[in-house]
Design an enzyme around this catalytic site. Structure first.
Site, short mmCIF file in Angstrom:
data_model
loop_
_atom_site.label_atom_id
_atom_site.label_comp_id
_atom_site.label_asym_id
_atom_site.label_seq_id
_atom_site.Cartn_x
_atom_site.Cartn_y
_atom_site.Cartn_z
N GLU A 309 -0.63 -13.46 -6.54
CA GLU A 309 0.65 -12.99 -6.02
C GLU A 309 1.32 -12.05 -7.02
O GLU A 309 1.79 -10.96 -6.67
CB GLU A 309 1.55 -14.19 -5.75
CG GLU A 309 2.95 -13.84 -5.31
CD GLU A 309 2.97 -13.22 -3.92
OE1 GLU A 309 2.53 -13.89 -2.98
OE2 GLU A 309 3.40 -12.06 -3.79
N ASP A 313 2.15 -8.00 -6.29
CA ASP A 313 3.50 -7.43 -6.27
C ASP A 313 3.62 -6.28 -7.27
O ASP A 313 4.12 -5.21 -6.93
CB ASP A 313 4.53 -8.52 -6.61
CG ASP A 313 4.57 -9.62 -5.56
OD1 ASP A 313 3.87 -9.50 -4.55
OD2 ASP A 313 5.29 -10.61 -5.77
N SER A 532 3.93 -11.07 1.65
CA SER A 532 3.99 -10.84 0.22
C SER A 532 3.53 -9.47 -0.17
O SER A 532 3.82 -9.01 -1.26
CB SER A 532 3.01 -11.75 -0.50
OG SER A 532 3.53 -12.96 -0.67
#
Ligand code: NAG
Ligand code: NAG
Ligand code: NAG
Ligand code: NAG
Length: 620
Positions: A309, A313, A532
């Protein structure tokens, strides 16, 4: 008050049966009751000496005024549009009345807590104190116990807690008490197949200015594609430094610079050609002992997919919006798999609160204009009083001009199961928090090109999240859009009667590509799905909008939704098909105009600039 009385019949009789005497006011009455979500089971008692960090949310002096100012500075037709509040101005409004602080301090003193043990937030609207569990039980007439989930995570919580009646109007919430919030990332949907073996369609001579047809393939989404698709590809940032962007890591997530550099080498060779090998790609900030490790993942971290994650990002944001400086805020407070020791404080604080209070304490000139967050949990895992207070803190940060974007969730209308935790045994659509908070901007997911449709990837089971919250009423800015959607669909009364709240805050607000993002993790390529992915992509595009606004002498975006629902929506690509399937239903359908799976659709950068009257000759 009524529901409180039902929940605490005994207390209410005691309180209402007496005259408003001193003793009645001093009597304890239930302040909050919240059942743990199904996955949490009470396991055992906690040692009375175990220390917890209590956070007391004092009633803010002029919160109505914060909301009024937020509405003004976010309304493109208001004279005060873009005149964001300084830290000082905001703190003056949020600081509690003196009476509030002194009543609470006195109550704590009466219970043997010295004022010197109390720490305060910047606006003095939160008190923090470390107390042993037996003291916390005494203060709150609570019963702190250990709760565990199937993954072996543990929390110390008390589902019910009370306060002397005279303090009810002075304290909004106290945590940790009964919030079972356990946010997880919206992005851990790696493709089943090891990524290195996915056949990569590499087209020859891909360049930063090639059109969509040359750079976009559904097999693997890259920054050249996202930039071409949403129209930022020919824009050169010119306010970097004055313009800033940020993202958040929670749950010990990591963002490794070495992976980000490898990603840029592969997908943005034009950037890598001009970045010095020694240059920093981002700044790291640790809040509450959040981890900022930059050494390679250890075997345990690899096994847990740590850093997927965080890598997604950072890579997505840099891939689109470099050279805009990027700050990564890593907030600690993971639910540990621990056996609490006596006297050792555990860090089971609710991480959003630590984060937002940290941000509110920042000076105006270091505050980033846009922040991406890809973590959420079901709304029902959070106690309502606490959700309201965290959401209000987001409103306060919005009043300071920060655009906060959050993912809408990855399981359609049923984030993480559809069973209610109120003991009713009922199944309904289950909304997520923070997405149900009306003061942030929520991002759904799309896939495909020409046309883009709502995301639904059978390979990973990912479906764009969307729906209607239960804790927060529909905000006025979205009244017209949402009413129209419900009307067109006859309020879904034939299909979904009683299983969602037609009057709630509806989300998402907008959407972007969310399937098959290629990222580098632990030195290898992976494909990932999730809101996400769409969330940092949108954050980066908004950062480019802010860059153009700053360079034209205009205010930055701030809290987007009032603008979006009033006039900004015309600058978005409407998504017309797909739906937020979940809970064994097709969920909410995408349709013309706003819908509860893609909001107003995906951003069109040149149109957004025109919407703000910014010269869209981008190629200067
Ligand atoms: C960017 O410029 C290239 C080459 O001049 C052009 O083909 C492309 O359409 C432009 N892209 C956008 C989004 O304006
Ligand atoms: C901070 O985190 C590190 C590792 O994540 C841990 O070893 C250390 O004990 C923590 N410190 C505090 C004060 O919680
Ligand atoms: C991570 O990278 C190391 C070093 O290349 C490798 O030995 C390890 O197997 C990788 N781990 C995973 C889970 O791919
Ligand atoms: C939907 O519900 C609202 C509020 O209950 C009602 O005013 C409206 O007429 C309904 N619309 C349709 C098409 O049934």
């Amino acid at each position: 008050m009524l529901s409180l009385c039902i929940a605490a019949l005994v207390f209410c009789i005691a309180v209402y049966g007496l005259p408003e005497s001193q003793s009645a006011l001093k009597a304890y009455a239930l302040k909050s009751s919240h059942m743990p979500a199904q996955q949490w089971t009470k396991t055992n008692a906690v040692s009375p000496n175990h220390v917890i960090n209590l956070q007391i949310g004092l009633k803010q002096g002029k919160f109505d005024e914060v909301l009024r100012r937020l509405a003004e500075v976010s309304d493109p037709d208001h004279a005060n549009y873009g005149r964001y509040l300084s830290a000082q101005e905001l703190n003056k409004l949020t600081q509690p009345k003196e009476e509030t602080t002194s009543l609470v301090t006195e109550w704590l003193s009466e219970n043997g807590i010295n004022p010197s043990q109390i720490r305060y937030s910047a606006a003095r609207d939160w008190m923090y104190l470390d107390v042993p569990v037996q003291k916390a039980n005494q203060l709150l007439a609570g019963e702190y116990s250990m709760y565990e989930n199937h993954a072996g995570k543990a929390m110390i919580r008390t589902p019910d807690w009370s306060l002397p009646r005279y303090l009810h109007d002075h304290i909004d919430t106290i945590q940790p008490t009964n919030s079972f919030f356990n946010p997880s990332s919206n992005g851990l949907k790696p493709e089943a197949e090891p990524l290195n073996s996915v056949s990569i369609v590499t087209r020859p001579a891909q360049g930063p200015r090639d059109p969509v047809a040359a750079v976009c393939t559904m097999n693997r989404l890259t920054p050249y594609c996202l930039r071409a698709l949403y129209g930022t590809q020919n824009y050169t940032a010119r306010a970097a430094g004055r313009n800033k962007m940020a993202m958040t890591n929670y749950l010990d997530e990591l963002s490794l610079a070495v992976d980000a550099r490898q990603y840029l080498s592969k997908y943005r060779p034009d950037i890598i050609a001009v970045i010095k090998p020694s240059a920093k790609l981002f700044d790291l900030v640790s809040i509450n002992n959040g981890t900022i490790q930059q050494t390679p993942f250890n075997p345990a971290q690899q096994a847990a997919n740590t850093g997927i994650e965080g890598g997604l990002d950072v890579q997505t944001m840099l891939g689109i919006a470099w050279p805009t400086p990027l700050t990564i805020y890593s907030t600690g407070g993971r639910q540990p798999d621990f056996i609490p020791d006596d006297f050792t404080p555990t860090n089971t604080n609710e991480p959003y609160l630590d984060w937002v209070n940290y941000m509110l304490a920042l000076d105006d000139d270091v505050l980033p204009q846009v922040v991406s967050t890809s973590y959420a949990d079901t709304e029902q895992s959070v106690a309502k009083d606490y959700a309201i207070r965290v959401c209000n803190q987001f409103a306060a940060l919005g009043a300071r001009g920060v655009s906060m974007v959050f993912g809408s969730g990855d399981e359609g209308v049923g984030g993480k199961g559809c069973l209610r935790n109120d003991g009713s045994g009922k199944s309904t659509f289950i909304p997520e928090f923070p997405p149900s908070c009306p003061y942030i901007t929520v991002i759904g997911g799309t896939q495909d090109f020409n046309p883009e449709v709502a995301a639904d990837d059978p390979n990973t089971g990912f479906t764009s999240g969307g729906g209607f919250g239960e804790y927060f009423a529909r905000p006025s800015y979205q009244d017209a859009a949402v009413t129209q959607y419900l009307d067109i669909n006859n309020n879904f009364s034939d299909k979904y009667s009683g299983i969602f709240n037609t009057a709630g805050r509806a989300y998402p607000d907008m959407a972007a590509q969310s399937v098959n993002y290629g990222i580098v993790w632990n030195g290898t390529l992976r494909n990932l799905d999730g809101t996400s992915a769409s969330t940092p992509a949108v954050a980066a595009i908004l950062a480019m909008v802010n860059d153009a606004l700053i360079s034209s002498g205009k205010p930055t975006l701030g809290f987007l939704n009032p603008w979006l629902y009033k006039k900004g929506y015309t600058a978005f690509n409407d998504i017309l098909s797909g739906g937020s399937a979940g809970c064994n239903t097709p969920g909410f359908p995408a349709s013309k105009g706003w819908d509860a799976v893609t909001g107003f659709g995906s951003p069109n950068f040149p149109k957004i600039l025109r919407n703000f009257g910014v010269d869209d000759k981008l190629d200067r």
